[in-house]
Design a protein around this motif. Structure first.
Motif, PDB file in Angstrom:
ATOM      1  N   ARG A 226       0.848  -1.184   0.000  1.00  0.00           N
ATOM      2  CA  ARG A 226       0.000   0.000   0.000  1.00  0.00           C
ATOM      3  C   ARG A 226       0.888   1.239   0.000  1.00  0.00           C
ATOM      4  NH1 ARG A 226      -5.297  -0.318   0.274  1.00  0.00           N
ATOM      5  NH2 ARG A 226      -6.363  -2.016   1.374  1.00  0.00           N
ATOM      6  N   GLU A 227       0.440   2.248  -0.744  1.00  0.00           N
ATOM      7  CA  GLU A 227       1.170   3.508  -0.769  1.00  0.00           C
ATOM      8  C   GLU A 227       1.036   4.213   0.576  1.00  0.00           C
ATOM      9  OE1 GLU A 227       1.060   7.758  -3.216  1.00  0.00           O
ATOM     10  OE2 GLU A 227       0.152   5.952  -4.101  1.00  0.00           O
ATOM     11  N   VAL A 228       2.132   4.740   1.070  1.00  0.00           N
ATOM     12  CA  VAL A 228       2.125   5.500   2.319  1.00  0.00           C
ATOM     13  C   VAL A 228       1.695   6.931   1.990  1.00  0.00           C
ATOM     14  CG1 VAL A 228       3.496   6.346   4.252  1.00  0.00           C
ATOM     15  CG2 VAL A 228       3.948   4.058   3.284  1.00  0.00           C
TER      16      VAL A 228
ATOM     17  N   PRO B 158       9.809  10.865  -1.911  1.00  0.00           N
ATOM     18  CA  PRO B 158       9.150  10.097  -2.967  1.00  0.00           C
ATOM     19  C   PRO B 158       8.230   9.032  -2.378  1.00  0.00           C
ATOM     20  CG  PRO B 158      11.421   9.383  -2.699  1.00  0.00           C
ATOM     21  CD  PRO B 158      11.262  10.601  -1.833  1.00  0.00           C
ATOM     22  N   THR B 159       7.449   8.396  -3.244  1.00  0.00           N
ATOM     23  CA  THR B 159       6.439   7.450  -2.778  1.00  0.00           C
ATOM     24  C   THR B 159       7.063   6.292  -2.000  1.00  0.00           C
ATOM     25  OG1 THR B 159       5.037   7.979  -4.672  1.00  0.00           O
ATOM     26  CG2 THR B 159       4.568   5.933  -3.490  1.00  0.00           C
ATOM     27  N   ALA B 160       6.506   6.055  -0.828  1.00  0.00           N
ATOM     28  CA  ALA B 160       6.922   4.915  -0.007  1.00  0.00           C
ATOM     29  C   ALA B 160       5.809   3.878  -0.013  1.00  0.00           C
ATOM     30  CB  ALA B 160       7.217   5.369   1.424  1.00  0.00           C
ATOM     31  N   TRP B 161       6.206   2.621   0.183  1.00  0.00           N
ATOM     32  CA  TRP B 161       5.266   1.505   0.173  1.00  0.00           C
ATOM     33  C   TRP B 161       5.425   0.691   1.447  1.00  0.00           C
ATOM     34  CZ3 TRP B 161       2.050   1.680  -3.953  1.00  0.00           C
ATOM     35  CH2 TRP B 161       2.472   2.406  -5.069  1.00  0.00           C
ATOM     36  N   THR B 162       4.305   0.203   1.948  1.00  0.00           N
ATOM     37  CA  THR B 162       4.329  -0.652   3.133  1.00  0.00           C
ATOM     38  C   THR B 162       3.546  -1.931   2.835  1.00  0.00           C
ATOM     39  OG1 THR B 162       3.911  -0.726   5.526  1.00  0.00           O
ATOM     40  CG2 THR B 162       2.263   0.381   4.172  1.00  0.00           C
ATOM     41  N   PRO B 163       4.021  -3.088   3.301  1.00  0.00           N
ATOM     42  CA  PRO B 163       3.372  -4.350   2.945  1.00  0.00           C
ATOM     43  C   PRO B 163       2.076  -4.596   3.710  1.00  0.00           C
ATOM     44  CG  PRO B 163       5.233  -4.761   4.399  1.00  0.00           C
ATOM     45  CD  PRO B 163       5.257  -3.293   4.081  1.00  0.00           C
ATOM     46  N   VAL B 164       1.140  -5.256   3.031  1.00  0.00           N
ATOM     47  CA  VAL B 164      -0.087  -5.765   3.656  1.00  0.00           C
ATOM     48  C   VAL B 164      -0.086  -7.277   3.421  1.00  0.00           C
ATOM     49  CG1 VAL B 164      -2.604  -5.714   3.691  1.00  0.00           C
ATOM     50  CG2 VAL B 164      -1.324  -3.603   3.214  1.00  0.00           C
ATOM     51  N   MET B 165       0.091  -8.038   4.501  1.00  0.00           N
ATOM     52  CA  MET B 165       0.212  -9.485   4.385  1.00  0.00           C
ATOM     53  C   MET B 165      -1.106 -10.171   4.746  1.00  0.00           C
ATOM     54  SD  MET B 165       3.288  -9.449   3.336  1.00  0.00           S
ATOM     55  CE  MET B 165       3.626 -11.212   3.284  1.00  0.00           C
TER      56      MET B 165
ATOM     57  N   GLY C 186       6.681  -9.734   1.365  1.00  0.00           N
ATOM     58  CA  GLY C 186       7.254 -10.507   2.460  1.00  0.00           C
ATOM     59  C   GLY C 186       8.698 -10.174   2.777  1.00  0.00           C
ATOM     60  N   ASP C 187       9.360  -9.430   1.889  1.00  0.00           N
ATOM     61  CA  ASP C 187      10.757  -9.059   2.107  1.00  0.00           C
ATOM     62  C   ASP C 187      10.911  -7.792   2.940  1.00  0.00           C
ATOM     63  OD1 ASP C 187      11.523 -11.158   0.449  1.00  0.00           O
ATOM     64  OD2 ASP C 187      11.578  -9.899  -1.355  1.00  0.00           O
ATOM     65  N   VAL C 188       9.800  -7.093   3.201  1.00  0.00           N
ATOM     66  CA  VAL C 188       9.884  -5.744   3.764  1.00  0.00           C
ATOM     67  C   VAL C 188       9.254  -5.686   5.146  1.00  0.00           C
ATOM     68  CG1 VAL C 188       9.184  -3.333   3.455  1.00  0.00           C
ATOM     69  CG2 VAL C 188       9.893  -4.697   1.479  1.00  0.00           C
ATOM     70  N   ARG C 189       9.930  -5.042   6.055  1.00  0.00           N
ATOM     71  CA  ARG C 189       9.361  -4.686   7.358  1.00  0.00           C
ATOM     72  C   ARG C 189       9.412  -3.164   7.440  1.00  0.00           C
ATOM     73  NH1 ARG C 189       8.388  -9.044   6.576  1.00  0.00           N
ATOM     74  NH2 ARG C 189       8.666 -10.930   7.827  1.00  0.00           N
ATOM     75  N   GLY C 190       8.283  -2.544   7.532  1.00  0.00           N
ATOM     76  CA  GLY C 190       8.268  -1.088   7.560  1.00  0.00           C
ATOM     77  C   GLY C 190       7.922  -0.519   6.193  1.00  0.00           C
ATOM     78  N   GLU C 191       8.775   0.343   5.656  1.00  0.00           N
ATOM     79  CA  GLU C 191       8.495   1.027   4.398  1.00  0.00           C
ATOM     80  C   GLU C 191       9.677   0.882   3.442  1.00  0.00           C
ATOM     81  OE1 GLU C 191       7.639   5.095   5.266  1.00  0.00           O
ATOM     82  OE2 GLU C 191       5.910   4.642   6.563  1.00  0.00           O
ATOM     83  N   ILE C 192       9.367   1.000   2.142  1.00  0.00           N
ATOM     84  CA  ILE C 192      10.409   0.974   1.122  1.00  0.00           C
ATOM     85  C   ILE C 192      10.083   2.028   0.074  1.00  0.00           C
ATOM     86  CG2 ILE C 192       9.240  -0.883  -0.158  1.00  0.00           C
ATOM     87  CD1 ILE C 192      12.051  -1.844  -1.018  1.00  0.00           C
TER      88      ILE C 192
END
Length: 374
Positions: free
Chosen positions: A44-46, A51-58, A85-91
């Protein structure tokens, strides 16, 4: 709500919006569970990030199941390899694969005018959801799908298998089609293309249909439906509506690298300012004249400049506004802004007709666009 109830609600929404128009495709959307193609989660977009950050929804997130049935495109991979699944937090990296919004998927499938017995080639398997819809409608043996990313294709194969589907899935460059399975009655590209590759036309039966989203590096795109003719040419129209797709991987824009000296070149008064590019249709027409030009905003000496740069050829143009007057300076082997302004002036001279009134003719890779009055 459970997944069946969510699917039923999605069918109601897409039918009410006019995107889902016929019973065979309503049955497919009702039957094919989109969440099965999103087992690995989505991003999901933060909000407000630049710039645009993304956070996972599992899957263990209470928002996951309902999110799978939103009429929204869901990013499933960023930076070419990174999955939720590779991300904790934001990317903060660019999306490289997604599950296209169901409304656009079914609109394209309806516009493809598929009938019983048709064989379909899909360019861009992605999560496999659209592939699954076609398998439900036509049967596994009638569907071939090509995906450039082996890991994406593998995940799609697993998801399709969970749903009981086994189409022909190919890992390769979709821009080359898949000659071993040709000829096809229908070809559909579920990723943005800079042009229409000849291979897709050559692998389609005369009378068959090719449906693609024509895009460019100015990031305006339109659906084009082309009918293939006996002589190997194709023609058709844009279908209207502002759509967005991730570009096919091979034609991602090249890095800008070291910018040219913007004080060199020829300067003149601009016919049109950079502000006209804020309009979607205007930007698309401009893009037809310079499909490989990138638009970059720069700040120099306290004022904003607009650079249009074709990295491959080295041609560039920069627009500056001073006291309400636009000037353009250009250099390189061709004049990027001259081509854009000439194209826009002809289109405006014809009354700036809607894009769906434009005719598309394809005799080589680059389509020729004509409009009423041209």
């Amino acid at each position: 709500m459970n997944d069946k109830e969510l699917r039923a609600r999605l069918v109601e929404r897409l039918t009410a919006s006019g995107q889902l128009r016929t019973e065979p495709w309503r049955e497919a959307v009702s039957a094919v569970p989109r969440h099965e193609f999103l087992h690995g989660g989505f991003f999901r977009e933060v909000g407000g990030s630049t710039p645009t950050a993304w956070t996972p929804v599992m899957r263990d997130d209470p928002r996951w199941l309902e999110g799978c049935y939103d009429d929204a495109s869901l990013v499933t991979q960023v930076a070419g390899t990174v999955v939720p699944g590779d991300v904790r937090g934001e990317i903060m990296r660019a999306p490289t694969s997604s599950s296209t919004m169901p409304g656009l998927v079914v609109r394209m499938l309806e516009d493809l005018q598929v009938g019983a017995g048709h064989r379909v080639l899909e360019i861009g398997t992605g999560t496999g959801y659209s592939t699954g819809l076609m398998c439900h409608r036509l049967g596994d043996d009638s569907v071939t799908s090509v995906e450039v990313d082996e890991s994406v294709s593998t995940r799609a194969r697993t998801a399709l298998g969970r749903c009981g589907f086994a189409p022909d899935l190919i890992v390769g460059d979709g821009l080359a089609g898949y000659e071993d399975g040709a000829p096809y009655d229908r070809v559909i590209a579920t990723c943005g293309l800079l042009t229409v590759p000849r291979a897709l036309i050559e692998q389609t039966r005369p009378g068959g249909i090719v449906l693609v989203a024509l895009c460019g590096w100015l990031y305006s795109s339109e659906l084009a439906r082309l009918t293939v003719h006996e002589d190997g040419t194709a023609s058709g129209r844009f279908l209207g509506g502002q759509i967005s797709f991730l570009l096919a991987r091979p034609p991602l824009p090249p890095p800008l690298g070291l910018l040219p000296d913007l004080d060199e070149g020829d300067e003149r008064q601009a016919v049109l300012g950079a502000d006209v590019m804020n309009d979607w249709n205007t930007r698309f027409v401009a893009q037809l004249a310079a499909p490989r030009a990138q638009h970059v905003g720069l700040t120099r000496e306290g004022r904003t400049e607009h650079l249009f740069l074709d990295v491959d050829t080295g041609a560039w143009a920069v627009l500056r506004e001073d006291g309400g007057q636009w000037t353009v300076r250009q250099n390189g082997p061709s004049r990027v802004r001259d081509a854009i302004e000439a194209h826009l002036t002809r289109w405006r001279g014809a009354g700036a007709p809607p894009l769906e009134q434009c005719e598309i003719t394809l005799t080589s890779d680059q389509p020729v666009i004509t409009w009423p009055g041209r």
